[in-house]
Design a protein around this motif. Structure first.
Motif, PDB file in Angstrom:
ATOM      1  N   MET A   1      30.520 -25.890 -42.751  1.00 12.68           N
ATOM      2  CA  MET A   1      30.634 -26.936 -43.740  1.00 12.68           C
ATOM      3  C   MET A   1      30.165 -26.377 -45.069  1.00 12.68           C
ATOM      4  O   MET A   1      29.045 -25.940 -45.203  1.00 12.68           O
ATOM      5  CB  MET A   1      29.768 -28.132 -43.324  1.00 12.68           C
ATOM      6  CG  MET A   1      29.794 -29.248 -44.336  1.00 12.68           C
ATOM      7  SD  MET A   1      28.715 -30.616 -43.859  1.00 12.68           S
ATOM      8  CE  MET A   1      29.755 -31.393 -42.655  1.00 12.68           C
ATOM      9  N   LYS A   2      31.007 -26.387 -46.069  1.00  7.88           N
ATOM     10  CA  LYS A   2      30.647 -25.839 -47.364  1.00  7.88           C
ATOM     11  C   LYS A   2      30.363 -26.957 -48.340  1.00  7.88           C
ATOM     12  O   LYS A   2      30.895 -28.041 -48.235  1.00  7.88           O
ATOM     13  CB  LYS A   2      31.761 -24.948 -47.901  1.00  7.88           C
ATOM     14  CG  LYS A   2      31.937 -23.713 -47.069  1.00  7.88           C
ATOM     15  CD  LYS A   2      32.780 -22.718 -47.754  1.00  7.88           C
ATOM     16  CE  LYS A   2      32.808 -21.466 -46.896  1.00  7.88           C
ATOM     17  NZ  LYS A   2      33.290 -20.334 -47.574  1.00  7.88           N
ATOM     18  N   GLY A   3      29.517 -26.682 -49.326  1.00  7.16           N
ATOM     19  CA  GLY A   3      29.170 -27.672 -50.319  1.00  7.16           C
ATOM     20  C   GLY A   3      28.145 -28.640 -49.776  1.00  7.16           C
ATOM     21  O   GLY A   3      27.677 -28.528 -48.661  1.00  7.16           O
ATOM     22  N   SER A   4      27.789 -29.604 -50.597  1.00  4.76           N
ATOM     23  CA  SER A   4      26.806 -30.580 -50.148  1.00  4.76           C
ATOM     24  C   SER A   4      27.419 -31.966 -50.165  1.00  4.76           C
ATOM     25  O   SER A   4      28.256 -32.278 -50.992  1.00  4.76           O
ATOM     26  CB  SER A   4      25.575 -30.532 -51.050  1.00  4.76           C
ATOM     27  OG  SER A   4      25.930 -30.914 -52.370  1.00  4.76           O
ATOM     28  N   CYS A   5      27.001 -32.758 -49.236  1.00  8.99           N
ATOM     29  CA  CYS A   5      27.488 -34.112 -49.124  1.00  8.99           C
ATOM     30  C   CYS A   5      26.486 -35.017 -49.823  1.00  8.99           C
ATOM     31  O   CYS A   5      25.312 -35.024 -49.483  1.00  8.99           O
ATOM     32  CB  CYS A   5      27.624 -34.493 -47.651  1.00  8.99           C
ATOM     33  SG  CYS A   5      28.232 -36.165 -47.436  1.00  8.99           S
ATOM     34  N   SER A   6      26.949 -35.753 -50.801  1.00  4.76           N
ATOM     35  CA  SER A   6      26.033 -36.605 -51.542  1.00  4.76           C
ATOM     36  C   SER A   6      26.063 -38.045 -51.054  1.00  4.76           C
ATOM     37  O   SER A   6      25.389 -38.893 -51.612  1.00  4.76           O
ATOM     38  CB  SER A   6      26.374 -36.545 -53.036  1.00  4.76           C
ATOM     39  OG  SER A   6      27.702 -36.962 -53.251  1.00  4.76           O
ATOM     40  N   MET A   7      26.848 -38.333 -50.027  1.00  4.10           N
ATOM     41  CA  MET A   7      26.922 -39.688 -49.504  1.00  4.10           C
ATOM     42  C   MET A   7      25.700 -40.009 -48.664  1.00  4.10           C
ATOM     43  O   MET A   7      25.274 -39.210 -47.846  1.00  4.10           O
ATOM     44  CB  MET A   7      28.168 -39.839 -48.614  1.00  4.10           C
ATOM     45  CG  MET A   7      29.187 -40.787 -49.168  1.00  4.10           C
ATOM     46  SD  MET A   7      30.444 -41.236 -47.950  1.00  4.10           S
ATOM     47  CE  MET A   7      31.644 -39.974 -48.258  1.00  4.10           C
ATOM     48  N   SER A  70      22.149 -21.398 -47.841  1.00  2.80           N
ATOM     49  CA  SER A  70      23.162 -20.704 -48.636  1.00  2.80           C
ATOM     50  C   SER A  70      23.723 -19.486 -47.907  1.00  2.80           C
ATOM     51  O   SER A  70      24.816 -19.024 -48.205  1.00  2.80           O
ATOM     52  CB  SER A  70      22.589 -20.294 -49.998  1.00  2.80           C
ATOM     53  OG  SER A  70      21.488 -19.427 -49.813  1.00  2.80           O
ATOM     54  N   THR A  71      22.996 -18.990 -46.915  1.00  5.52           N
ATOM     55  CA  THR A  71      23.463 -17.860 -46.114  1.00  5.52           C
ATOM     56  C   THR A  71      24.495 -18.299 -45.067  1.00  5.52           C
ATOM     57  O   THR A  71      25.077 -17.465 -44.389  1.00  5.52           O
ATOM     58  CB  THR A  71      22.290 -17.216 -45.364  1.00  5.52           C
ATOM     59  OG1 THR A  71      21.699 -18.192 -44.494  1.00  5.52           O
ATOM     60  CG2 THR A  71      21.253 -16.669 -46.327  1.00  5.52           C
TER      61      THR A  71
END
Length: 76
Positions: A1-7, A70-71
């Motif tokens: 899963m890439k990026g961050s989920c802000s929900m 991040s790794t």
């Protein structure tokens, strides 16, 4: 899963209801809560793991929660 989920979990539950074609009030009843109580929990984003587990069981779905560094390493 890439990026961050802000929900938030509450936002995820609202989207889930839309996708499944069920009202939040009906979901509340199905997990044994009053719509008023459940809506208060959604507003405060205080949904318990037990409630999430109940939702998953009712709809035969999975909810995942983990940290991803991040790794790429995932901590579940």
């Amino acid at each position: 899963m890439k990026g961050s989920c802000s929900m938030t979990t509450s936002e995820q539950i609202k989207v889930l209801c839309l996708r499944l074609g069920i009202s939040v009030s009906e979901l509340a009843r199905q997990i044994g809560q009053t719509p008023q109580n459940f809506n208060t929990k959604l507003k405060r984003n205080t949904i318990s793991q037990k409630e999430i587990d109940s939702i998953c069981k009712i709809f035969n779905i999975t909810h995942r929660q983990f940290f991803q560094l991040s790794t790429g390493e995932i901590i579940e």
